[in-house]
Design a protein around this motif. Structure first.
Motif, short mmCIF file in Angstrom:
data_model
loop_
_atom_site.label_atom_id
_atom_site.label_comp_id
_atom_site.label_asym_id
_atom_site.label_seq_id
_atom_site.Cartn_x
_atom_site.Cartn_y
_atom_site.Cartn_z
N GLU A 188 0.83 -1.53 -0.19
CA GLU A 188 -0.24 -0.05 0.26
C GLU A 188 1.38 1.29 -0.06
O GLU A 188 2.20 1.60 0.77
CB GLU A 188 -0.74 0.42 1.21
N TYR A 189 0.36 2.05 -0.77
CA TYR A 189 1.20 3.35 -0.90
C TYR A 189 0.23 4.45 -0.63
O TYR A 189 -0.89 4.75 -1.13
CB TYR A 189 1.91 3.53 -2.93
N PHE A 190 1.12 5.52 -0.21
CA PHE A 190 -0.09 6.96 0.39
C PHE A 190 0.82 8.66 -0.38
O PHE A 190 2.04 8.07 -0.36
CB PHE A 190 0.01 6.98 1.93
N SER A 221 -4.19 6.82 -1.29
CA SER A 221 -3.66 5.61 -1.00
C SER A 221 -3.36 4.49 -2.40
O SER A 221 -5.09 4.79 -3.15
CB SER A 221 -3.55 5.42 0.02
N PHE A 247 3.39 8.77 -4.36
CA PHE A 247 3.07 7.48 -3.73
C PHE A 247 4.55 7.19 -2.93
O PHE A 247 5.52 6.63 -3.94
CB PHE A 247 2.16 6.76 -4.55
#
Length: 332
Positions: free
Chosen positions: A233-235, A247, A331
């Motif tokens: 998971e990338y924010f 995200s 991200f």
């Protein structure tokens, strides 16, 4: 007395003939059952929806991938020739061989792709791949029959009926009856179901040109070497998006975009699909809403273009540009 005996015998014979004929005559119920039995013997192959992914902008070797259920067709284009690979459950059933597919004569990659049809019967796991063919006058489909063991070029289908010339834009079904297959349109716009006539299939050079096969192999190796995106998971790191909790969740077979707000409450969540890859850039389109509302997510041509850059993801998005005034999102 003898006369009466003869009359009695004649009457008995006539009576036996009457009962015999009566017993042989089918009742309406029997006729209905027979008709239904014959219908059951027919196999109907109906049009299905399927996914398409292309990379026509690829300067190396262009391709088109068609997928449905556990079946994958990959078309590779080498100059004016097309090669097909057929996979079932990710296992190669038929490797690269030349097929007849008109994407260049009075057509284009996009137009040809739009006209592809797949007819399928899930109960027997068999069907037909219909590919637009070369034609001087009337529309033509090249018909490939497929099952779990093979895919075979069997014939071309067309029509010269003036009421049926738009058949390539309409739904088509195949009916197998007594081991014979015929194709017809369904709900013709002019109120006519058109039975399509069979034509001789195209003459193809079935010998794979060695240089073509080499190009295909090299293009596959090149695509495998493209930078991939690790799962996780990338924010969003842009300060402008701090209050929106934007995200991207990258999984093996899916990409999920989420807007959750600074309190962690989920507002919108969309499933994205990858439609093509060019030079390490992944072109993503909106697929479906998971939570919240669609809004403008399905409006842009591409929801966004994603690229891996040394541990961070660069996301160029028409959607975020319209919603947040920010086209380029980073991200981590």
């Amino acid at each position: 007395m003898a006369k009466n005996s003869i009359i009695l015998n004649v009457f008995t014979i006539l009576l036996l003939v009457f009962f015999t004929l009566s017993s042989c005559k089918e009742s309406p119920k029997q006729k209905k059952e027979l008709s239904e039995s014959l219908k059951k013997e027919n196999i109907i192959f109906s049009e299905i929806t399927f996914d398409k992914k292309s990379d026509y902008q690829n300067t190396n070797l262009k391709s088109l991938v068609l997928t449905f259920k556990n079946i994958t067709y990959t078309l590779k284009f080498v100059e004016d020739r097309t090669y097909l690979q057929y996979k079932l459950d990710d296992k190669i059933i038929s490797d690269w061989h030349q097929i007849s597919y008109n994407f260049n004569y009075d057509s284009s990659y996009e137009d040809a792709e739009e006209n592809i049809k797949i007819l399928y019967d899930a109960s027997i796991n068999k069907g037909f791949l219909l590919l637009p063919g070369y034609t001087e006058e009337y529309p033509v489909f090249n018909v490939y029959a497929f099952d779990k063991d093979r895919i075979t070029y069997i014939e071309n289908i067309s029509t010269d009926d003036t009421n049926c010339l738009s058949f390539s834009k309409e739904k088509i079904e195949a009916i197998e009856q007594n081991h014979e297959v015929f194709f017809k349109t369904v709900n013709n716009q002019k109120g006519k179901n058109c039975v399509l006539k069979k034509e001789k299939k195209d003459d193809l050079n079935t010998q794979i040109i060695e240089s073509d096969l080499q190009k295909i192999t090299e293009s596959i190796s090149s695509s495998k070497q493209q930078i991939s995106i690790p799962t996780g998971e990338y924010f969003a790191t842009n300060e402008k998006l701090d209050d929106y909790g934007v995200s991207l969740k990258i999984e093996k077979d899916s990409i999920i975009y989420t807007e959750s707000g600074n309190m962690g409450k989920m507002y919108n969540q969309y499933l994205l699909k990858q439609v093509k890859t060019i030079d390490g850039k992944f072109f993503l389109k909106y697929s479906e809403v998971i939570n919240g509302y669609t809004g403008d997510a399905d409006k842009p041509l591409y929801f966004g273009i994603l690229q891996n850059d040394k541990g961070k993801l660069l996301f160029e998005s028409e959607y975020t540009e319209k919603k947040y005034g920010l086209k380029n999102v980073i991200f981590k």
